[in-house]
Design a protein around this motif. Structure first.
Motif, PDB file in Angstrom:
ATOM      1  N   ASN A 108      46.170  38.912  41.059  1.00 47.64           N
ATOM      2  CA  ASN A 108      47.674  39.167  41.462  1.00 47.64           C
ATOM      3  C   ASN A 108      47.657  40.338  41.886  1.00 47.64           C
ATOM      4  OD1 ASN A 108      48.143  36.245  41.044  1.00 47.64           O
ATOM      5  ND2 ASN A 108      48.616  36.798  38.738  1.00 47.64           N
ATOM      6  N   ALA A 109      47.267  41.428  41.071  1.00 45.17           N
ATOM      7  CA  ALA A 109      47.628  42.778  41.545  1.00 45.17           C
ATOM      8  C   ALA A 109      46.947  43.271  42.515  1.00 45.17           C
ATOM      9  CB  ALA A 109      47.221  43.798  40.132  1.00 45.17           C
ATOM     10  N   ARG A 110      45.729  42.724  42.917  1.00 48.78           N
ATOM     11  CA  ARG A 110      45.207  43.239  44.085  1.00 48.78           C
ATOM     12  C   ARG A 110      45.840  42.552  45.344  1.00 48.78           C
ATOM     13  NH1 ARG A 110      39.283  41.272  46.245  1.00 48.78           N
ATOM     14  NH2 ARG A 110      39.264  42.410  48.082  1.00 48.78           N
ATOM     15  N   ILE A 111      46.181  41.289  45.376  1.00 52.88           N
ATOM     16  CA  ILE A 111      46.996  40.764  46.340  1.00 52.88           C
ATOM     17  C   ILE A 111      48.143  41.334  46.688  1.00 52.88           C
ATOM     18  CG2 ILE A 111      48.285  38.727  46.993  1.00 52.88           C
ATOM     19  CD1 ILE A 111      46.446  36.829  45.398  1.00 52.88           C
ATOM     20  N   THR A 112      48.723  42.056  45.774  1.00 52.55           N
ATOM     21  CA  THR A 112      50.196  42.586  45.808  1.00 52.55           C
ATOM     22  C   THR A 112      50.012  43.908  46.548  1.00 52.55           C
ATOM     23  OG1 THR A 112      51.189  41.803  43.597  1.00 52.55           O
ATOM     24  CG2 THR A 112      51.969  43.695  44.564  1.00 52.55           C
ATOM     25  N   LEU A 113      48.755  44.725  46.280  1.00 46.86           N
ATOM     26  CA  LEU A 113      48.655  46.054  46.824  1.00 46.86           C
ATOM     27  C   LEU A 113      48.072  45.869  48.217  1.00 46.86           C
ATOM     28  CD1 LEU A 113      47.344  48.181  44.028  1.00 46.86           C
ATOM     29  CD2 LEU A 113      49.761  47.706  44.771  1.00 46.86           C
ATOM     30  N   GLU A 114      47.135  44.949  48.268  1.00 51.50           N
ATOM     31  CA  GLU A 114      46.511  44.755  49.568  1.00 51.50           C
ATOM     32  C   GLU A 114      47.389  44.137  50.723  1.00 51.50           C
ATOM     33  OE1 GLU A 114      42.483  44.003  50.426  1.00 51.50           O
ATOM     34  OE2 GLU A 114      41.868  44.356  48.396  1.00 51.50           O
ATOM     35  N   THR A 115      48.319  43.107  50.214  1.00 49.64           N
ATOM     36  CA  THR A 115      48.933  42.667  51.173  1.00 49.64           C
ATOM     37  C   THR A 115      50.042  43.501  51.840  1.00 49.64           C
ATOM     38  OG1 THR A 115      50.315  41.705  49.398  1.00 49.64           O
ATOM     39  CG2 THR A 115      48.698  40.234  50.842  1.00 49.64           C
ATOM     40  N   THR A 116      50.586  44.484  50.832  1.00 47.93           N
ATOM     41  CA  THR A 116      51.487  45.686  51.077  1.00 47.93           C
ATOM     42  C   THR A 116      51.194  46.646  52.168  1.00 47.93           C
ATOM     43  OG1 THR A 116      52.653  45.558  48.904  1.00 47.93           O
ATOM     44  CG2 THR A 116      53.011  47.376  50.081  1.00 47.93           C
ATOM     45  N   ALA A 117      49.604  47.002  51.788  1.00 47.49           N
ATOM     46  CA  ALA A 117      49.062  47.944  52.571  1.00 47.49           C
ATOM     47  C   ALA A 117      48.656  47.253  54.141  1.00 47.49           C
ATOM     48  CB  ALA A 117      47.857  48.468  51.917  1.00 47.49           C
ATOM     49  N   LEU A 118      48.341  46.055  54.077  1.00 50.19           N
ATOM     50  CA  LEU A 118      48.138  45.376  55.249  1.00 50.19           C
ATOM     51  C   LEU A 118      49.431  45.489  56.208  1.00 50.19           C
ATOM     52  CD1 LEU A 118      46.186  43.679  57.293  1.00 50.19           C
ATOM     53  CD2 LEU A 118      46.907  41.837  55.907  1.00 50.19           C
ATOM     54  N   ILE A 119      50.561  45.032  55.365  1.00 47.99           N
ATOM     55  CA  ILE A 119      51.799  45.134  56.180  1.00 47.99           C
ATOM     56  C   ILE A 119      52.067  46.331  56.733  1.00 47.99           C
ATOM     57  CG2 ILE A 119      54.283  44.587  56.137  1.00 47.99           C
ATOM     58  CD1 ILE A 119      53.873  42.742  53.655  1.00 47.99           C
TER      59      ILE A 119
END
Length: 256
Positions: A113-124
């Motif tokens: 869950n933490a990785r999804i939050t950070l990686e998708t934020t950075a991807l955006i």
């Protein structure tokens, strides 16, 4: 003393004066530099060994054994282990010493869950701000990943380490245009922790063709600047490993 050596000595002396004035200070700086290099090297070796299972989860970090095998001092070893505590790969409990952090389903879910939050934020952020150089690098990294994903069909075990390297390279390229250094730092910690779990599921997961299809979907969505599609594809891809581990019973949660 030759003119060339004299010039080198003068340059070193000037550097010493700039950093605090004396040749003794410069010598101290060299010692500190060597110590820092030894710590970094020891840290990297231990981190790699933990991730790859050379040091199994839950195992004790026997300091005397590690000092001998790595050829480092006790202070260097303790500093490296302290850094690994910060990465979540090693834990310390009172006077019991250091232990390789155990893996669990609860930790895997939290990590995912933490990785999804950070990686998708950075991807955006990357999709919104990335320029031509971001796109060029992403294309290059995807091509490299695609080549190893073709070979991994033939030799999964022998190709996994290179696949892991190219996989990390691709994921970093996806978010390379994100300006946040803090996001990058925390993503790196999470990515290395998740690699322990990926290795656990590597031989039990879907065929490489399925994994490649997921990467292709993420790549095409990012290149077309389709943020919603890219975020959805990336989140699903990250969550897949956790789903495989849970569905195949590859990890028992000691707290359950």
């Amino acid at each position: 003393m030759t003119q060339q050596n004299s010039g080198v000595f003068e340059e070193m002396s000037n550097l010493a004066k700039m950093t605090n004035g004396s040749r003794a200070d410069f010598g101290l700086g060299l010692k500190e530099g060597k110590a820092s290099t030894a710590i970094e090297s020891t840290y990297a070796i231990l981190r790699d060994g933990i991730i790859k299972g050379v040091y199994p989860q839950g195992s004790k970090c026997h300091l005397d054994t590690l000092k001998t095998s790595l050829g480092v001092s006790g202070s260097t070893l303790r500093e490296a282990l302290t850094r690994l505590i910060g990465d979540g790969l090693v834990s310390a409990e009172g006077q019991k010493g250091f232990t390789v952090t155990t893996m669990s389903l609860a930790d895997l879910d939290d990590l995912t869950n933490a990785r999804i939050t950070l990686e998708t934020t950075a991807l955006i952020e990357s999709i919104e701000t990335g320029k031509g150089d971001w796109e060029d690098n992403l294309v290059l990294c995807f091509r490299r990943l695609s080549r190893i994903e073709e070979r991994i069909n033939i030799d999964p075990a022998g190709s996994f380490n290179e696949w892991e390297m190219r996989n990390k390279e691709f994921h970093e390229a996806l978010v390379a245009a994100s300006p946040s250094k803090w996001l990058a730092r925390f993503r790196d910690v999470l990515f290395h922790n998740s690699e322990r779990y990926r290795r656990l599921s590597a031989t039990q997961g879907p065929p490489p063709a399925v994994v490649h299809a997921e990467h292709k979907e993420i790549f095409e969505a990012a290149m077309s600047r389709d943020t919603e599609r890219a975020v959805s594809a990336l989140a699903g891809h990250i969550r897949r490993s956790a789903n495989v581990i849970r569905s195949r019973g590859l990890l028992n949660d000691p707290e359950s």
